[in-house]
Design an enzyme around this catalytic site. Structure first.
Site, PDB file in Angstrom:
ATOM      1  N   GLU A 155      11.784 -20.284  11.313  1.00 12.52           N
ATOM      2  CA  GLU A 155      11.820 -21.648  10.639  1.00 12.52           C
ATOM      3  C   GLU A 155      10.934 -22.882  11.242  1.00 12.52           C
ATOM      4  O   GLU A 155      11.426 -23.659  11.836  1.00 12.52           O
ATOM      5  CB  GLU A 155      13.538 -22.062  10.893  1.00 12.52           C
ATOM      6  CG  GLU A 155      14.240 -21.032  10.571  1.00 12.52           C
ATOM      7  CD  GLU A 155      15.786 -21.382  10.507  1.00 12.52           C
ATOM      8  OE1 GLU A 155      16.082 -22.129  11.496  1.00 12.52           O
ATOM      9  OE2 GLU A 155      16.620 -20.954   9.835  1.00 12.52           O
ATOM     10  N   GLU A 308      18.203 -14.698   6.640  1.00  8.19           N
ATOM     11  CA  GLU A 308      19.371 -14.804   7.312  1.00  8.19           C
ATOM     12  C   GLU A 308      20.533 -15.429   6.569  1.00  8.19           C
ATOM     13  O   GLU A 308      20.223 -16.500   5.539  1.00  8.19           O
ATOM     14  CB  GLU A 308      19.205 -16.021   8.276  1.00  8.19           C
ATOM     15  CG  GLU A 308      18.197 -15.513   9.600  1.00  8.19           C
ATOM     16  CD  GLU A 308      18.000 -16.505  10.517  1.00  8.19           C
ATOM     17  OE1 GLU A 308      18.926 -17.685  10.742  1.00  8.19           O
ATOM     18  OE2 GLU A 308      17.050 -16.666  11.198  1.00  8.19           O
TER      19      GLU A 308
HETATM   20  C1  GAL Z   1      18.843 -20.284  11.960  1.00 10.26           C
HETATM   21  C2  GAL Z   1      18.034 -19.415  13.046  1.00 10.26           C
HETATM   22  C3  GAL Z   1      18.613 -18.543  13.736  1.00 10.26           C
HETATM   23  C4  GAL Z   1      20.072 -18.803  14.229  1.00 10.26           C
HETATM   24  C5  GAL Z   1      20.857 -19.444  12.701  1.00 10.26           C
HETATM   25  C6  GAL Z   1      22.162 -19.721  13.359  1.00 10.26           C
HETATM   26  O1  GAL Z   1      18.547 -21.440  11.742  1.00 10.26           O
HETATM   27  O2  GAL Z   1      16.729 -19.027  12.302  1.00 10.26           O
HETATM   28  O3  GAL Z   1      17.930 -18.173  14.896  1.00 10.26           O
HETATM   29  O4  GAL Z   1      19.920 -20.163  15.180  1.00 10.26           O
HETATM   30  O5  GAL Z   1      20.489 -20.424  12.267  1.00 10.26           O
HETATM   31  O6  GAL Z   1      22.970 -20.078  12.068  1.00 10.26           O
END
Ligand code: GAL
Ligand code: ZN
Length: 703
Positions: A155, A308
């Protein structure tokens, strides 16, 4: 792109898995993890995103033993590994020994380690250490049977205002402008005595008494994005040299302002995104669909990877609602329907410690004997039934133009109103298409628009001469163009284009304006559709297979059609403009106040096409009516007439997805018998969808 998603999906089908952080667990747990992953149909895990301090406990000393065992275990279970380059969270030793690697905010305050993301993108030491850990990982794992792709950083989005960053900014400016005279001209430094006589005087937009020079700020946004991209490229080039056949990605965050994802996407093999929709917000399904469409647009239509998402509650909001049963499945299938070839989660096993110990996972704290994990397993299994979708396109005849530089330039201080925002305009204009099941590609202004029947520009505050000319040529050449308010206002230096606005587009629009008139908060400005002035308004009779026009005469359809609905009113908010027609037909006018009787919405026959201009922020129903008219002009319609509210329809390949985001059971009529890939059943006449249910329909083939 040579190394697209197909390098992963071939032989595997759709990908399913998540971030795997085994370093948080004793090794006994790992074997169990691998078994559970197999049972859940997991075929891809992302490993090592936050492992830098475990992999390099002190500068130059590596400890790879544990990662060797993790990758071997994954290989033994036939689970592919997306190996991360852990540069998003440097170990404490980096900031401790080299404090200059720590980022500095606008007020000159250094940010510390103890969390994550604490780096200065322009720090020489950080850049060297990043390359050294990248090289070490590439050397060690190139050729490992589990290794299937690389995931650089996490990110991207850091910004630093330190002196090293200032020096890098100056280098960037030198490359852009060549000399100080040119820079002074571009930045308009005769305003407020800002003329620069020496490069050394130039600094990032740091905390200052009042509004910062808008061009300085715009260039700073550009520079920060480019600087992160430079960091990405450095790691990518190392990885490519070691493993030329493995795809490389970095995960995006949807409509994230700080980084120009079009520029990043052009440099990576696979577009991947992190998606954490806000629960309970009625606009969430449309916004999520929009970000998925953006991911497709970033990759020029290619399949992308949902890197994710969460199975249930996140922990980064103040009050974190869990997802009800069926919700993460619905969201996951929404991504598949919109072009994702992989569905991954943060994270595999819920952490016991650390800042995200209350974030949901695929295996919750309560273990595998849980409702949530059972759902995860069932979903992983059912994705196999959709394997044939891998690689399939999501065809769209409508494009929506979005541009990061314009976003940056628009949302700065000192403008007529901060009620008009780039992403809100984008979502407002996107929503009626979403509700009608009309697929949209999100594209940059420089995209080749020739394949689209309709191009919508919700807001393009900043536009280059070239892009304005391309939009003009597009409409004149037979396309249908819709332009939203406060577009075409500034040039790439953020200087106002003088003359009646929108200067570079007024000719194609057949309309122009002279004043922007924001309206008070809470005030709704009444507007009125005018009866059609001439038969041309009935639409372009472009014959063709798709040309039947919109066939959903929904509640929103009291609009600007020629059937005599002239006189109907709608509300607009926040923004109005003093416009006149220079040949365009006035489709709607302001109905009250100082602008009463003057144009609000105009439609112009431009060459072989049509161009619309909307000089206000119409309510949702009016935008729906407008979308229908523009779709009729373009001869485009959605896949199904009369979609019930809350039901999303989108076609991918030969499969029509129907997703019920609503809370009640609905019946959706379907024109021909179809087989539901998810259930194996055949539907005829209609499909019944309970709340959060999904159908993936392929035209019925008798077995
Ligand atoms: C994303 C990040 C992850 C984790 C996740 C939690 O922004 O890449 O490492 O923090 O959010 O929702
Ligand atoms: Zn810095």
């Amino acid at each position: 792109m040579r190394l697209g998603m197909h390098t992963l999906t071939e032989g595997r089908g759709l990908l399913f898995g998540g971030d795997y952080n085994p370093e948080q667990w004793p090794e006994e747990v790992w074997a169990k993890d691998a078994e559970l992953m197999r049972a859940a149909g997991v075929n891809l895990v992302t490993v090592g995103v936050f492992s830098w301090s475990r992999l390099e406990p002190e500068p130059g000393r590596h400890d790879f033993g544990w990662l060797d065992r993790v990758l071997d275990l994954m290989a033994a279970h036939d689970i592919a590994v997306d190996l991360a380059i852990p540069t998003a969270s440097p170990p404490p030793w980096l900031g401790h020994r080299w404090p200059e690697t720590l980022p500095v905010d606008e007020r000159g305050q250094r940010l510390w380690y103890g969390s994550r993301n604490q780096y200065c993108p322009s720090s020489r030491v950080y850049r060297e250490r990043s390359q050294s850990i990248t090289t070490a990982l590439a050397e060690r794992y190139a050729g490992h049977p589990a290794l299937a792709m690389w995931h650089v950083g996490n990110e991207y989005g850091e910004v630093c205002h330190c002196d090293a960053s200032a020096a890098a900014f100056r280098d960037w400016l030198r490359a852009r402008y060549g000399d100080l005279d040119t820079l002074n001209e571009a930045w308009g430094t005769t305003f407020w005595s800002q003329g620069y006589g020496d490069w050394a005087e130039i600094v990032p937009p740091r905390h200052a008494p009042y509004i910062i020079n808008p061009t300085q700020r715009l260039d700073w946004w550009r520079f920060c994005s480019d600087e992160l991209l430079a960091h990405f490229r450095e790691q990518r080039d190392i990885l490519r040299a070691h493993t030329p056949d493995l795809p490389i990605t970095t995960n995006f965050m949807g409509l994230f302002k700080r980084v120009d994802y079009f520029s990043f996407a052009a440099e990576e093999d696979i577009v991947s995104n992190d998606c954490y929709p806000e629960p309970g917000n009625p606009r969430t399904p449309a916004l999520t669909a929009l970000t998925h469409d953006l991911m497709r647009g970033l990759g020029g239509g290619r399949p992308w990877l949902l890197m994710e998402q969460s199975t249930s509650a996140v922990n980064f909001r103040g009050h974190n609602l869990p997802k009800p049963p069926g919700q993460f499945r619905l969201e996951s299938l929404q991504a598949v329907a919109r072009g994702a070839d992989g569905l991954c989660y943060f994270q595999w096993r819920a952490s016991r410690f650390g800042a995200e110990r209350f974030h949901a996972a695929m295996v919750p704290h309560a273990g595998e004997d849980t409702r949530l994990h059972a759902e995860v397993r069932a979903h992983g299994q059912e994705l196999r039934r959709l394997a044939s979708l891998a690689g399939q396109p999501v065809p769209a005849r409508v494009a929506m133009v979005f541009d990061w530089a314009s976003w940056w330039a628009l949302e700065d201080r000192g403008r007529p109103s901060d009620r008009l925002n780039a992403t809100e305009q984008l979502l407002d204009y996107y929503t009626p298409f979403f509700e009608r099941g009309v697929s949209v590609d999100v594209v940059p202004p420089s995209a080749d628009l020739s394949a689209y029947a309709l191009v919508v520009v919700p807001n393009l505050f900043l536009v280059s001469d070239r892009d304005a000319a391309a939009l003009t040529a597009y409409a004149r050449g037979g396309g249908v163009l819709v332009v939203g308010p406060f577009s075409g206002v500034v040039d790439p230096n953020a200087h106002v284009r003088t003359g009646r606005f929108p200067a570079p587009l007024r000719e194609v629009l057949g309309a122009s304006g002279e004043e922007w008139l924001p309206v008070a908060d809470g005030q709704v400005v009444r507007c009125r559709w005018r009866a059609a002035a001439n038969p041309d308004t009935a639409g372009l009779d472009s014959a063709g297979p798709d040309s039947a026009g919109p066939d959903s005469a929904g509640p929103d359809s009291a609009g600007p059609d020629s059937a005599g609905s002239g006189g109907a009113e709608f509300g607009a908010r926040a923004w109005t403009e003093l416009l006149r027609s220079d040949g365009a037909e006035v489709v709607a006018e302001f109905a009250e106040g100082d602008l009463a009787g003057s144009p609000a919405v105009l439609r112009n026959r431009a060459g072989d096409g049509v161009a619309w201009y909307v000089g206000t922020m119409p309510d949702a129903a009016a935008l729906g009516a407008l979308a229908e008219r523009a779709l009729a002009d373009a001869g485009v319609r959605g896949p199904l007439p009369g979609l019930p509210p809350g039901v999303e329809a989108v076609r991918r390949g030969d499969v029509l997805f129907l997703l019920n985001h609503g809370t009640s059971t609905v019946r959706v009529p379907i024109p021909e018998p179809a087989d539901d890939l998810l259930t194996g059943s055949t539907a005829e006449g209609h499909v019944t969808l309970t709340s959060r249910a999904v159908a993936a329909l392929r035209p019925h083939t008798p077995s």
